[in-house]
Scaffold this active site. Structure first.
Site, PDB file in Angstrom:
ATOM      1  N   ASP A 135       0.889  -1.085  -0.018  1.00  0.00           N
ATOM      2  CA  ASP A 135       0.071  -0.256   0.101  1.00  0.00           C
ATOM      3  C   ASP A 135       0.887   1.150   0.000  1.00  0.00           C
ATOM      4  O   ASP A 135       2.252   1.212   0.194  1.00  0.00           O
ATOM      5  CB  ASP A 135      -0.898  -0.153   1.267  1.00  0.00           C
ATOM      6  CG  ASP A 135      -1.747   1.190   1.476  1.00  0.00           C
ATOM      7  OD1 ASP A 135      -2.345   1.682   0.325  1.00  0.00           O
ATOM      8  OD2 ASP A 135      -1.772   1.748   2.593  1.00  0.00           O
ATOM      9  N   ASP A 182      -0.407   5.212   0.928  1.00  0.00           N
ATOM     10  CA  ASP A 182      -0.315   6.166   2.067  1.00  0.00           C
ATOM     11  C   ASP A 182      -0.518   5.495   3.400  1.00  0.00           C
ATOM     12  O   ASP A 182      -1.156   4.336   3.637  1.00  0.00           O
ATOM     13  CB  ASP A 182      -1.793   6.954   1.903  1.00  0.00           C
ATOM     14  CG  ASP A 182      -1.687   7.778   0.706  1.00  0.00           C
ATOM     15  OD1 ASP A 182      -0.865   8.156   0.187  1.00  0.00           O
ATOM     16  OD2 ASP A 182      -2.772   8.219   0.149  1.00  0.00           O
TER      17      ASP A 182
HETATM   18  C1  2M8 Z   1      -7.502   8.470  -0.636  1.00  0.00           C
HETATM   19  O1  2M8 Z   1      -7.176   7.266  -0.119  1.00  0.00           O
HETATM   20  C2  2M8 Z   1      -6.603   7.290   1.303  1.00  0.00           C
HETATM   21  C3  2M8 Z   1      -5.935   6.039   1.421  1.00  0.00           C
HETATM   22  O2  2M8 Z   1      -5.947   5.188   2.557  1.00  0.00           O
HETATM   23  C4  2M8 Z   1      -7.816   7.736   2.298  1.00  0.00           C
HETATM   24  O3  2M8 Z   1      -8.782   7.048   1.993  1.00  0.00           O
HETATM   25  O4  2M8 Z   1      -7.390   8.363   3.041  1.00  0.00           O
HETATM   26  C5  2M8 Z   1      -7.666   8.633  -2.204  1.00  0.00           C
HETATM   27  O5  2M8 Z   1      -8.534   9.293  -2.733  1.00  0.00           O
HETATM   28  C6  2M8 Z   1      -6.262   8.872  -2.767  1.00  0.00           C
HETATM   29  O6  2M8 Z   1      -6.522   9.060  -4.317  1.00  0.00           O
HETATM   30  C7  2M8 Z   1      -5.675  10.066  -2.287  1.00  0.00           C
HETATM   31  O7  2M8 Z   1      -4.439  10.429  -2.688  1.00  0.00           O
HETATM   32  C8  2M8 Z   1      -5.544   9.982  -0.826  1.00  0.00           C
HETATM   33  C9  2M8 Z   1      -4.974  11.217  -0.114  1.00  0.00           C
HETATM   34  O8  2M8 Z   1      -4.705  11.351   1.384  1.00  0.00           O
HETATM   35  O9  2M8 Z   1      -6.800   9.731  -0.159  1.00  0.00           O
END
Ligand code: 2M8
Length: 271
Positions: free
Chosen positions: A6, A8
């Site tokens: 993964d 982030d």
């Molecule tokens: C979103 O994804 C993260 C992944 O865990 C989340 O749910 O907080 C997505 O929209 C992704 O595209 C984006 O880069 C990210 C940014 O924090 O948030």
């Protein structure tokens, strides 16, 4: 070894998106020819930018297992069925973004309360919610399959799940958002398909060991489908839904913890 990760909160720091501490071990992985495959909620546009910066050139999985992007030129295995798009063979598992948007509207109607997805938010609003730069927030809004949305505060999760499933979708929870995913999409199924594709590239009789790294509930599906699951903690420790499954917990949050955990695996599997 094949490594699925993964991004982030796992390879990238959960707040600053920093990855510098992971660069040396990424280089080692590359030198040893170990595939490192991002499996993320992020869009193709976001992943393309990142892999260019960190030097990955292989396949990647976007939008919570909605699509597998395989660069045709450097592909180490026989190309699977799929559509060609630019330099990629694309195996699409999810439904197209307009369907996810329509689904979110229908689910909101069913619940009798508004649901705010990325399609309803401006670049500035996405920046405020995520701490991404304007360019990165713009790329995060370039959805092809899934719709991230603000988790509704006064709706019990079971009620949300029931409404989502009644419309034929699934919902998974990431670091900050819930994500509406459709079709056959899933991090687990994407990992499974990639392992099958890589199998013939390994010497006969050699066991493939798959490693998965994740930090949020939306990673459970991936972690359940690898041999060695590693959970990245946040600043308050590992996510409660991931901490009691007998999976290894990295010693620190990302990116330092990612580097330490991967180095440990590499030491166990010397060349
Ligand atoms: C979103 O994804 C993260 C992944 O865990 C989340 O749910 O907080 C997505 O929209 C992704 O595209 C984006 O880069 C990210 C940014 O924090 O948030």
């Amino acid at each position: 070894l094949i490594l699925f990760t993964d991004l982030d909160g796992t390879l990238l720091n959960g707040e600053s998106y920093a990855y510098d501490a992971a660069l040396p071990v990424l280089q080692t992985l590359q030198q040893r020819g170990i595939p490192v495959i991002p499996v993320t909620s992020k869009t193709r546009a976001e992943v393309e930018t990142l892999i260019l910066q960190i030097g990955l050139t292989g396949p990647f999985v976007t939008e919570n297992g909605s699509a597998i992007y395989i660069p045709r030129d450097t592909c180490p295995f026989a190309l699977p069925e799929g559509e060609d798009d630019g330099p990629y063979r694309v195996v699409a598992l999810g439904v197209i973004y307009v369907m996810a948007r329509a689904g979110l509207k229908a689910i909101a109607q069913e619940l009798g309360r508004p649901l705010k997805g990325f399609g309803d938010l401006s670049v500035e609003q996405v920046q405020q919610l995520t701490g991404l730069s304007a360019d990165d927030a713009h790329q995060a809004k370039m959805r092809e399959f899934t719709e991230p949305f603000l988790t509704p505060k006064n709706t019990p999760p079971e009620k949300l799940t029931a409404a989502v499933e009644s419309m034929g979708f699934k919902v998974v929870v990431g670091d900050r958002f819930s994500h509406l995913i459709g079709g056959a999409a899933g991090k687990g199924v994407a990992v499974h398909q990639l392992v099958e594709l890589y199998k013939p590239t390994f010497p006969a009789g050699e066991d493939i060991v798959t490693v998965g790294l994740g930090n949020s509930p939306n990673d459970i599906d991936m972690l359940e489908n690898v041999d060695r699951a590693i959970v990245l903690p946040g600043t308050d420790g590992p996510h409660p839904q991931l901490s009691d499954r007998g999976w290894a917990i990295a010693p620190q949050p990302a990116p330092e913890g990612w580097a330490m955990a991967v180095n440990q695996v590499l030491a166990e599997f010397p060349d």
